[in-house]
Design an enzyme around this catalytic site. Structure first.
Site, short mmCIF file in Angstrom:
data_model
loop_
_atom_site.label_atom_id
_atom_site.label_comp_id
_atom_site.label_asym_id
_atom_site.label_seq_id
_atom_site.Cartn_x
_atom_site.Cartn_y
_atom_site.Cartn_z
N CYS A 299 3.64 1.01 14.16
CA CYS A 299 4.54 1.88 14.92
C CYS A 299 4.20 1.76 16.39
O CYS A 299 3.11 1.34 16.76
CB CYS A 299 4.39 3.32 14.48
SG CYS A 299 4.59 3.52 12.74
N ASP B 156 -5.99 4.11 6.01
CA ASP B 156 -5.70 2.73 6.40
C ASP B 156 -6.07 2.49 7.86
O ASP B 156 -6.67 1.48 8.20
CB ASP B 156 -4.20 2.47 6.17
CG ASP B 156 -3.82 1.03 6.36
OD1 ASP B 156 -4.69 0.15 6.22
OD2 ASP B 156 -2.64 0.77 6.66
N HIS C 180 1.14 2.70 2.01
CA HIS C 180 0.84 4.08 2.37
C HIS C 180 1.43 5.07 1.37
O HIS C 180 1.70 4.74 0.22
CB HIS C 180 1.33 4.38 3.81
CG HIS C 180 0.77 3.42 4.80
ND1 HIS C 180 1.53 2.54 5.50
CD2 HIS C 180 -0.51 3.19 5.16
CE1 HIS C 180 0.75 1.79 6.27
NE2 HIS C 180 -0.49 2.18 6.09
N TYR D 174 8.53 -2.66 0.97
CA TYR D 174 7.43 -1.81 1.45
C TYR D 174 7.09 -0.71 0.46
O TYR D 174 7.89 0.17 0.18
CB TYR D 174 7.85 -1.20 2.79
CG TYR D 174 6.87 -0.21 3.36
CD1 TYR D 174 5.61 -0.61 3.79
CD2 TYR D 174 7.20 1.14 3.50
CE1 TYR D 174 4.71 0.29 4.32
CE2 TYR D 174 6.31 2.05 4.04
CZ TYR D 174 5.06 1.62 4.45
OH TYR D 174 4.17 2.51 4.98
#
Ligand code: ADP
Ligand code: SF4
Length: 691
Positions: free
Chosen positions: A31, A266, A173, A170
């Site tokens: 991000c 992470d 997470h 994806y």
């Protein structure tokens, strides 16, 4: 300089399905605070990564449909054909520099409250969304699942039209919708998408198959999967279902991008995890698939990278933060310039940008986020300083960066430091628990400065105003830092607090100078970032009975934005520190700190023979003021420019100090744009309803 042959293996090409990466350096998705709102800034930043030698450059999360809307966070967007040109800009910039462009298309499912679009969130089960809002996600029926697959397929086709070479599915997470389906705690379905692992993995399998079918002929299809949620049996583990899923789908995608979840695990900071901290969880992956594997772990050491590849742990060295701190990391290894690598310090100031929805920023790399807006390049500066002399006073983060950038521009640079050691606040703060890696901010800069012929460093040189004014510099930067207040004035109190002048009151400066309070001690944190918590940890480690007291609603409250707040609170509790939140200090008498509870309004005493007060700081600008006065007098030097930078101008973060130093030096003798260039809406897209 040439590359050390030991690193040749890092520069081997690797196939990802139908495409080939030129080497093993893979910028995984991260991000950045721009997303769909600033496509030009995004393209410029990603293009610089490609220029810096990364073989694959990936977007951030890219939404595929309004029902998976990340607002208020600024992520990428590929809802319709209208979004293609903006993303194509990034693919073009990445291709221009010879890298592959990857796109992480995704649907947030029940992680998103759809604040912007007001669509009803969807997920495997009827459950509250995992975002903050008091909203539930609706259990998806078969039509919803068909719709989701179609949106994903459409997005993959659009991604290819935008020029991307690798398309992600994806499940990383705690965010991507296939991860929610995989999770036993999120998925209570009784149909073919719930129950057995095979059923829970069905959506992931279908999305991979759909994507391969749609674009697999020309694009690599990658999967990002969190193989361990670090919550034991309540979640997916790398010895259990994480391993089983990869084994089950082993040869289906063209690349596995594996990590641990949640994001806070992470992107763990250096305070909690060291380089390579994910290795034990992801090591198994290459044993169950023949497809290339990428993993992350804040890798900056080329030797470590080589051992990962040779040891059969990874095929690609994945990086988000190391690529932010140094977009040219691969090139520097390739060119044998290891000393030039600007290593990430693991502070997560970059992550704060996402949480605060602002341009990406980085402690180590002051150009990050300014590539398009200010035209700053991490490796190039305008070289116009020759024949001019600059004096930088103070060798903290601001002064070091100012001196280095001015020297890179060709100025004759003189850096004066009062102390023997360079580094300012970095020297002292990095001796506190968990902050050792931050010294890289100093070490990289001093390493560079010491090799430059146009730089003179003066240690043990506390300058006076007369010294500065008489130095004969064309430009002076005052980077003399700040000192912590001792009177209690800060965020919470606009007035001095009774008893804070007691001899048992210490400030962070005292602790940083090696002093310790008497116990029992209260650490009073009205600053809300890391220092109060770290000092409490230090006091507890010294065996003092320690109470951490804060005016905020949780310890080290701003650290929510660095993903550390929970870890900090846990560490304090486990160190035996008592936590008190939501109170204001009222007075201290050497025996107890009286505090007012924000909720009950009642006052109570907390036993304290020692008090460390972390409130606000004073800029150490006396030298600036005295020099300015001297310059305005009869001996003044009319041509000299004098500026305060960093904490001496306005006490802030280390990241801000580095930025201030860089900006000062970069803008010397330059015509500077007096406004912030913005990405404005196109005139032809502005609709008028009143005509
Ligand atoms: P910043 O974060 O803004 O870089 P720091 O507090 O880390 O600020 O660093 C300020 C540095 O300035 C310290 O190393 C300090 O010793 C030095 N300094 C302060 N006053 C003087 C002075 N008069 N002459 C030279 N160096 C000074
Ligand atoms: Fe690394 Fe800190 Fe820069 Fe993030 S802000 S890339 S953690 S140095």
């Amino acid at each position: 300089m040439t590359r050390d042959p030991r690193y040749d293996i890092l520069f081997e090409p690797v196939r990802i399905g139908p495409v080939t990466a030129r080497n093993r350096f893979f910028q995984v998705a991260h991000c950045n605070g721009y997303g769909w709102t600033q496509p030009q800034a995004l393209a410029e930043m990603r293009g610089i990564k490609a220029e810096g030698g990364w073989a694959v450059v990936t977007t951030e999360e890219v939404e595929i449909h309004p029902s998976g809307d990340c607002e208020p966070f600024h992520e990428g967007r590929l809802w319709s054909d209208a979004d293609i040109p903006a993303l194509a800009l990034m693919a073009e910039a990445v291709h221009f520099h010879g890298a592959l462009a990857a796109i992480e298309i995704m649907h947030h499912g029940p992680s998103s409250a759809n604040r912007g679009t007001r669509e009803v969130p969807i997920g495997p089960s009827h459950r509250p969304v995992t975002a903050y809002d008091p909203v539930q996600a609706r259990r998806m029926d078969r039509q919803d699942i068909r719709n989701l697959r179609q949106w994903h397929r459409d997005a993959a086709l659009r991604a290819r039209r935008a020029g991307f070479d690798i398309v992600y599915v994806y499940a990383g997470h705690e965010l991507g919708i296939p991860m929610h389906f995989l999770s036993r705690r999120m998925n209570d379905r009784t149909d073919e998408y719930g129950g057995s692992l095979e059923n829970r993995a069905r959506l992931l399998r279908e999305l991979i198959e759909d994507t391969k079918d749609a674009v697999g002929g020309t694009c690599g299809v990658a999967v990002r999967l969190a193989v361990d949620e670090l919550m034991g049996d309540a979640g997916i583990t790398s010895t259990g279902e994480g391993r089983d899923v990869i084994a089950m789908l082993a040869e289906l995608p063209d690349l596995w991008d594996v990590n641990v979840s949640a994001w806070s695990n992470d992107s763990a900071t250096s305070r909690f995890q060291k380089e390579g901290f994910q290795e034990d969880h992801i090591r198994f992956v290459k044993q169950v698939t023949t497809k290339p594997v990428v993993g992350v772990g804040r890798y900056t050491s080329p030797d470590r990278m080589v051992s990962l590849v040779k040891g059969g742990v990874l095929d690609f060295i994945g990086a988000a933060r190391p690529s932010i701190a140094d977009p040219f990391l691969p090139k520097k290894i390739e060119e044998g310039r290891l000393d030039d690598i600007r290593e990430c310090i693991g502070c997560n100031m970059c992550v704060t940008s996402d949480f605060t929805m602002t341009n990406l920023r980085c402690t180590q790399n002051p150009t990050m986020g300014e590539e398009w807006r200010r035209g700053w390049h991490p490796e190039r500066v305008p070289a116009t300083g020759e024949g001019k002399r600059v004096l930088v006073v103070g060798a903290g983060p601001a002064g070091l960066e100012a001196a280095l950038t001015a020297a890179r521009r060709g100025y004759e640079v003189h850096l004066a430091e009062a102390g023997t050691e360079l580094g300012g606040r970095l020297i002292r703060e990095t001796r506190l628990p968990g902050l050792a890696e931050w010294i890289r901010v100093r070490d990289w800069r001093t390493g560079q400065l010491q090799r430059m012929a146009n730089v003179t460093i003066y240690r043990d040189s506390p300058l006076t105003a007369e010294d500065v004014a008489g130095f004969g510099a064309d430009h002076v930067a005052m980077a003399t830092g700040a000192t912590w207040r001792r009177d209690g004035v800060g965020r919470d109190s606009g007035f001095a607090i009774a008893g804070f002048d007691h001899h048992a009151v210490l400030t962070p400066d005292d602790i940083l100078a090696g002093r310790l309070p008497e116990g029992p001690v209260v650490v009073y944190d009205d600053d809300h970032f890391y220092l109060g918590g770290v000092i409490a940890e230090r006091c507890a480690a010294a065996g003092l009975a320690t109470t951490y007291v804060t005016t905020a609603i949780q310890p080290s409250a701003f650290s929510v934005n660095t993903l550390e707040a929970t870890a900090i609170a846990k560490r304090l509790v486990r160190a035996g520190v008592t936590l008190v939140t939501r109170v204001s200090a009222a007075r201290f008498d050497g025996e107890a700190l009286q505090v007012t509870d924000h909720l009950s309004g009642e006052m109570r005493g907390i036993a304290a023979r020692g008090l460390v007060t972390v409130t606000a700081r004073w800029p150490a600008d006396d030298l600036f003021t005295a020099t300015e006065k001297l310059m305005q007098g009869p001996q003044g030097t009319a041509t000299l420019t004098l500026r305060r930078i960093g904490d001496c101008n306005s006490p802030s973060t280390i990241q801000s100090a580095v930025y201030a130093g860089h900006r000062w030096a970069r803008e010397l003798d330059e015509a500077v744009t007096p406004y912030y260039p913005r990405e404005l809406p196109q005139a032809d897209s502005l609709r008028r309803f009143w005509t």
